[in-house]
Design an enzyme around this catalytic site. Structure first.
Site, PDB file in Angstrom:
ATOM      1  N   TYR A  30      11.749  30.971  75.368  1.00  0.00           N
ATOM      2  CA  TYR A  30      10.663  31.245  76.172  1.00  0.00           C
ATOM      3  C   TYR A  30      11.236  30.708  77.761  1.00  0.00           C
ATOM      4  O   TYR A  30      10.767  31.266  78.603  1.00  0.00           O
ATOM      5  CB  TYR A  30       9.254  30.810  76.330  1.00  0.00           C
ATOM      6  CG  TYR A  30       8.597  31.311  74.798  1.00  0.00           C
ATOM      7  CD1 TYR A  30       8.935  32.112  74.114  1.00  0.00           C
ATOM      8  CD2 TYR A  30       7.626  30.470  74.318  1.00  0.00           C
ATOM      9  CE1 TYR A  30       8.377  32.671  72.949  1.00  0.00           C
ATOM     10  CE2 TYR A  30       6.815  30.832  73.079  1.00  0.00           C
ATOM     11  CZ  TYR A  30       7.475  32.212  72.425  1.00  0.00           C
ATOM     12  OH  TYR A  30       6.740  32.488  71.238  1.00  0.00           O
ATOM     13  N   HIS A  63      12.339  30.489  64.762  1.00  0.00           N
ATOM     14  CA  HIS A  63      11.531  31.455  65.448  1.00  0.00           C
ATOM     15  C   HIS A  63      11.575  32.854  64.487  1.00  0.00           C
ATOM     16  O   HIS A  63      10.578  33.355  64.664  1.00  0.00           O
ATOM     17  CB  HIS A  63      12.318  31.740  66.818  1.00  0.00           C
ATOM     18  CG  HIS A  63      11.178  32.116  67.769  1.00  0.00           C
ATOM     19  ND1 HIS A  63      11.109  31.815  69.157  1.00  0.00           N
ATOM     20  CD2 HIS A  63      10.523  33.163  67.764  1.00  0.00           C
ATOM     21  CE1 HIS A  63      10.327  32.236  69.783  1.00  0.00           C
ATOM     22  NE2 HIS A  63       9.637  33.300  68.925  1.00  0.00           N
TER      23      HIS A  63
HETATM   24  N1  LIG Z   1       6.397  33.526  67.046  1.00  0.00           N
HETATM   25  C1  LIG Z   1       6.560  34.618  67.798  1.00  0.00           C
HETATM   26  O1  LIG Z   1       7.514  35.386  67.396  1.00  0.00           O
HETATM   27  C2  LIG Z   1       5.822  34.794  68.779  1.00  0.00           C
HETATM   28  C3  LIG Z   1       4.832  33.863  69.331  1.00  0.00           C
HETATM   29  N2  LIG Z   1       4.036  33.986  70.398  1.00  0.00           N
HETATM   30  C4  LIG Z   1       3.241  33.040  70.976  1.00  0.00           C
HETATM   31  O2  LIG Z   1       1.688  33.561  70.735  1.00  0.00           O
HETATM   32  C5  LIG Z   1       0.968  33.340  72.136  1.00  0.00           C
HETATM   33  C6  LIG Z   1       0.197  34.356  72.356  1.00  0.00           C
HETATM   34  O3  LIG Z   1       0.503  35.621  72.029  1.00  0.00           O
HETATM   35  P1  LIG Z   1      -0.164  36.828  72.673  1.00  0.00           P
HETATM   36  O4  LIG Z   1       0.256  37.832  72.031  1.00  0.00           O
HETATM   37  O5  LIG Z   1       0.282  36.801  74.163  1.00  0.00           O
HETATM   38  O6  LIG Z   1      -1.844  36.401  72.476  1.00  0.00           O
HETATM   39  P2  LIG Z   1      -3.014  37.216  72.533  1.00  0.00           P
HETATM   40  O7  LIG Z   1      -3.032  38.389  71.542  1.00  0.00           O
HETATM   41  O8  LIG Z   1      -4.048  36.228  72.704  1.00  0.00           O
HETATM   42  O9  LIG Z   1      -2.995  37.953  73.980  1.00  0.00           O
HETATM   43  C7  LIG Z   1      -2.843  37.356  75.322  1.00  0.00           C
HETATM   44  C8  LIG Z   1      -2.920  38.228  76.346  1.00  0.00           C
HETATM   45  O10 LIG Z   1      -4.031  38.916  76.404  1.00  0.00           O
HETATM   46  C9  LIG Z   1      -4.635  38.761  77.684  1.00  0.00           C
HETATM   47  N3  LIG Z   1      -6.123  38.652  77.710  1.00  0.00           N
HETATM   48  C10 LIG Z   1      -6.464  37.384  77.215  1.00  0.00           C
HETATM   49  N4  LIG Z   1      -7.812  37.298  77.176  1.00  0.00           N
HETATM   50  C11 LIG Z   1      -8.130  38.548  77.452  1.00  0.00           C
HETATM   51  C12 LIG Z   1      -9.349  39.355  77.425  1.00  0.00           C
HETATM   52  N5  LIG Z   1     -10.468  38.634  77.400  1.00  0.00           N
HETATM   53  N6  LIG Z   1      -9.588  40.517  77.751  1.00  0.00           N
HETATM   54  C13 LIG Z   1      -8.240  41.377  78.087  1.00  0.00           C
HETATM   55  N7  LIG Z   1      -7.224  40.585  77.927  1.00  0.00           N
HETATM   56  C14 LIG Z   1      -7.067  39.370  77.779  1.00  0.00           C
HETATM   57  C15 LIG Z   1      -3.898  37.753  78.394  1.00  0.00           C
HETATM   58  O11 LIG Z   1      -3.819  38.038  79.884  1.00  0.00           O
HETATM   59  C16 LIG Z   1      -2.719  37.677  77.694  1.00  0.00           C
HETATM   60  O12 LIG Z   1      -1.660  38.378  78.438  1.00  0.00           O
HETATM   61  C17 LIG Z   1       2.403  33.515  73.105  1.00  0.00           C
HETATM   62  O13 LIG Z   1       2.156  32.878  74.240  1.00  0.00           O
HETATM   63  C18 LIG Z   1       3.306  32.743  72.455  1.00  0.00           C
HETATM   64  O14 LIG Z   1       3.384  31.145  72.591  1.00  0.00           O
HETATM   65  C19 LIG Z   1       3.797  35.452  70.835  1.00  0.00           C
HETATM   66  C20 LIG Z   1       4.377  36.466  70.257  1.00  0.00           C
HETATM   67  C21 LIG Z   1       5.583  36.378  69.424  1.00  0.00           C
HETATM   68  O1  LIG Z   2       7.936  34.584  70.622  1.00  0.00           O
HETATM   69  C1  LIG Z   2       7.294  35.723  71.057  1.00  0.00           C
HETATM   70  C2  LIG Z   2       8.229  36.759  71.411  1.00  0.00           C
HETATM   71  C3  LIG Z   2       9.579  36.621  72.243  1.00  0.00           C
HETATM   72  C4  LIG Z   2      10.907  36.715  71.672  1.00  0.00           C
HETATM   73  N1  LIG Z   2      11.647  36.224  72.849  1.00  0.00           N
HETATM   74  C5  LIG Z   2      10.953  36.278  73.715  1.00  0.00           C
HETATM   75  C6  LIG Z   2      11.451  35.878  75.205  1.00  0.00           C
HETATM   76  C7  LIG Z   2      10.295  35.596  76.227  1.00  0.00           C
HETATM   77  C8  LIG Z   2       8.988  35.806  75.721  1.00  0.00           C
HETATM   78  C9  LIG Z   2       8.702  36.396  74.423  1.00  0.00           C
HETATM   79  C10 LIG Z   2       9.430  36.280  73.597  1.00  0.00           C
END
Ligand SMILES: NC(=O)C1=CN([C@@H]2O[C@H](COP(=O)(O)OP(=O)(O)OC[C@H]3O[C@@H](n4cnc5c(N)ncnc54)[C@H](O)[C@@H]3O)[C@@H](O)[C@H]2O)C=CC1
Ligand SMILES: O=CCc1c[nH]c2ccccc12
Length: 317
Positions: free
Chosen positions: A82, A138
């Site tokens: 990130y 990851h």
């Molecule tokens: N291990 C992995 O590969 C991954 C990990 N993550 C982690 O998970 C965290 C959360 O992932 P997200 O998919 O972003 O979470 P999420 O499904 O909670 O979505 C959050 C998004 O929805 C929007 N949002 C929040 N509340 C809302 C509402 N009430 N109405 C409409 N939109 C709203 C926010 O602005 C934000 O962009 C990331 O920040 C990261 O730390 C995310 C993606 C991949």
């Molecule tokens: O972990 C969430 C998805 C992801 C993979 N690579 C990046 C780089 C920057 C933001 C999100 C992610």
């Protein structure tokens, strides 16, 4: 063991402070450590945007993360990829909350040039911390399907745990066969598998498999059915339950993953949402019938928001 619980600010309107996290207790991991069930994510809305100060920090990310911590989010979900571990670390310092009251996760993007211990050291240096609570691989795709590569990677994670630099170790985006591969040689069980999880991506038998092995599940993308995948068959169900409980549809979606026993990672830069989530999520719980209804209706649609080029489109596991 020090128990980490979200702390609440009084409700701005009523002045009431929720008494305890009745409905959001910590989860005990298979290594005995506890993890707070709600996390604030630094990986999507907050991934590095670009404008940095003289110290090389994106102050927007620092500020929003400080707000999250001060609102009561004690579990912070970061990752090397990130590009904002330094901002996460700065926020931890600026928030002025004792380190042991916070729970910090970061993730390794496997790297052929560096050992896992070196990657951990670099992450710790950026974070300004001497340990993380949870260190995750990851994603499994770096191994290109070679199970000996996964097994070697896991052995290096075990060394990091033995060093004390990560209190718990786990994986992310692993399917059952990836976990089975590392279990063949593992000395330490993964404590966690962090996966995209919402009613439109329930992963078949994966959560039952986790349960059988004692591995906790955490959900990223928990709002996907409302944000990225709408419209969909769940829209009227979320609406009905939001009205019944006097909460937002997003809060029903977050409550569902919590009620499935899954550590829930969400993110928003809106302060009022941050506070409302914690306040409302601690004040209601879905009935088992409602949890089941969301699961059943959710199964009518399949949607994957992340890593779409790494998973087979028809693979629902
Ligand atoms: N291990 C992995 O590969 C991954 C990990 N993550 C982690 O998970 C965290 C959360 O992932 P997200 O998919 O972003 O979470 P999420 O499904 O909670 O979505 C959050 C998004 O929805 C929007 N949002 C929040 N509340 C809302 C509402 N009430 N109405 C409409 N939109 C709203 C926010 O602005 C934000 O962009 C990331 O920040 C990261 O730390 C995310 C993606 C991949
Ligand atoms: O972990 C969430 C998805 C992801 C993979 N690579 C990046 C780089 C920057 C933001 C999100 C992610």
């Amino acid at each position: 063991m020090h128990s980490i619980k979200a702390a609440f600010k009084p409700n701005a309107q009523s002045g009431e402070t929720p008494k305890q996290m009745d409905y959001i207790p910590n989860l005990k991991l298979n290594d005995g450590n506890e993890i707070p069930m709600i996390a604030y994510g630094l990986g999507t809305a907050n991934a590095k945007r670009g404008s940095k100060d003289k110290a090389g920090l994106d102050q927007d990310i620092v500020k929003v993360t400080v707000k999250a911590i001060k609102s009561g989010y004690v579990h912070l979900d970061g990752a090397e990829v990130y590009g904002n571990e330094a901002e996460l670390g700065a926020a931890v310092k600026d928030a002025g909350i004792p380190r042991q009251s916070l729970y910090v996760t970061t993730k390794l993007m496997s790297n052929k040039q560096k050992s896992t211990m070196e990657c951990m050291d670099i992450s710790l240096q950026k974070l300004g911390l001497d340990y993380v609570d949870l260190y995750l691989i990851h994603a499994p795709h770096f191994a290109d399907g070679d199970k000996t590569v996964l097994q070697k990677q896991w052995a290096e994670m075990e060394e990091v745990k033995a060093s004390g630099k990560a209190k718990s170790i786990g994986v992310s985006n692993f399917l059952q066969h990836h976990i089975e591969a590392i279990l063949e040689t593992a000395k330490v069980l993964p404590a966690m598998n962090q996966v995209e999880y919402h009613p439109y991506l329930q992963h078949g038998n994966l959560l039952n498999f986790h349960k059988e092995k004692g591995i906790a599940t955490s959900a990223y993308g928990p709002l996907t059915a409302i944000t990225r995948a709408a419209p969909g068959p769940l829209d009227p169900v979320y609406k009905k339950l939001a009205t019944k409980y006097g909460v937002s549809e997003a809060e029903v979606a977050l409550r569902w993953t919590l009620d499935m026993g899954v550590v829930t990672i969400t993110t928003t830069s809106k302060e009022e949402r941050l506070e409302s989530y914690l306040r409302n999520l601690s004040a209601f719980k879905l009935t088992p019938k409602e949890v089941e209804e969301i699961a059943e209706v959710g199964n009518q649609k399949h949607y994957r928001a992340f890593w779409t080029n790494k998973f087979d489109e028809n693979d629902r596991s």
